[in-house]
Design an enzyme around this catalytic site. Sequence first.
Site, mmCIF file in Angstrom:
data_model
loop_
_atom_site.group_PDB
_atom_site.id
_atom_site.type_symbol
_atom_site.label_atom_id
_atom_site.label_comp_id
_atom_site.label_asym_id
_atom_site.label_seq_id
_atom_site.Cartn_x
_atom_site.Cartn_y
_atom_site.Cartn_z
ATOM 1 N N GLN A 1 -6.240 -2.070 -6.177
ATOM 2 C CA GLN A 1 -6.615 -1.024 -5.233
ATOM 3 C C GLN A 1 -7.311 0.119 -5.948
ATOM 4 O O GLN A 1 -6.939 0.491 -7.060
ATOM 5 C CB GLN A 1 -5.366 -0.485 -4.526
ATOM 6 C CG GLN A 1 -5.637 0.574 -3.477
ATOM 7 C CD GLN A 1 -4.357 1.193 -2.945
ATOM 8 O OE1 GLN A 1 -3.815 2.123 -3.536
ATOM 9 N NE2 GLN A 1 -3.863 0.684 -1.827
ATOM 10 N N ASP B 1 0.816 -1.217 0.000
ATOM 11 C CA ASP B 1 0.000 0.000 0.000
ATOM 12 C C ASP B 1 0.850 1.268 0.000
ATOM 13 O O ASP B 1 0.325 2.363 -0.155
ATOM 14 C CB ASP B 1 -0.922 -0.015 1.224
ATOM 15 C CG ASP B 1 -1.869 1.178 1.272
ATOM 16 O OD1 ASP B 1 -2.541 1.435 0.266
ATOM 17 O OD2 ASP B 1 -1.928 1.854 2.316
ATOM 18 N N SER C 1 -6.285 5.677 0.025
ATOM 19 C CA SER C 1 -6.798 4.376 -0.405
ATOM 20 C C SER C 1 -8.240 4.177 0.046
ATOM 21 O O SER C 1 -8.601 4.499 1.181
ATOM 22 C CB SER C 1 -5.933 3.251 0.158
ATOM 23 O OG SER C 1 -4.577 3.434 -0.175
#
Length: 320
Positions: A304, A233, A254
Amino acid sequence: MAAMHSESPEEKENGGRLRNVLVDTVLDLEELDVDLYRSSNHWKPFGRQQRLFGGQVVGQALVAAGKTVSPDLHVHSLHAYFVKGGQHRKPMIYHVERTRDGSSYATRSVTARQFGNAVLTMQASFSRYEYSKFQHQYKMPDVPSPDNFLNETEVTKLHFNKLPENVQDFIRKRQAKEVPIEIKPVTPQIPVFLSRHSLENTDEPRMVMWFRARGTIGDDENLNRCIAAYFSDMMLASVSRMSRPKLEASMITSLDHSMWFHAPFRTDEWMLYECESPTTGGGRGFNLGRLWKQDGTLAVSVAQESVLRSEPRIKQNSKL
């Protein structure tokens, strides 16, 4: 399959230090009750944002889920939603629900909370190893080995004097803190936080880098997958922004994070992280990632979606 890694005395010393950073703090959880865990050790990313790093919440949620399954089960996929921004100075509580325990697969649902509010919800599926004659994978990108590239710190030094003063100040603060991950940019050959100062517009934003955990982690399969969740991430949301690098982003964070684990790997050995953004629009960016072992094995796939805004919005109760 890569050869087994033997530890030198220096690696054992550095590895112990790294485990204190990642395993014994950042990914360490205290058991409060059955299926209930708490983390008080949070790593704050660099920059102006005060929110807790999402990759750490995913990694800790996966640690919590892994504590409730049989040792011969390993996570093969996870799907997480970032519901609310967390505070890095406050403890996080993880509640695990044992959704299903089958003969081959087990499913866990995890909710991460602060002040009683959900920060993240995640489902993870674990499985036992199973042989199949159906096997194939994409080919790994043809890039030079990690020895051919400088790491982020070394590359930054080459560009430092050309950067605006506020960016230089940001870099000084960043480099003053110990980062448990070493990164070597491949495409582009600059750190992601410098991309907007040197890249041009593109409709096919792509980023490739070598990375590894500093020190020695070991062969624990679930631990390495938790570290991969933590790392995956760190850069991915930035890829969609690279399509218009000189455009100021008022918000980038995110929304969700999904991972599929295909093969065993060690995060203390160099892995190639290939990232791309097929599309952005509607205030969101969509990003894909693949983690490759040096021997060409596709180890992990990542997807994502992130909030990506170019205009500030009027403040409301929610962070979004």
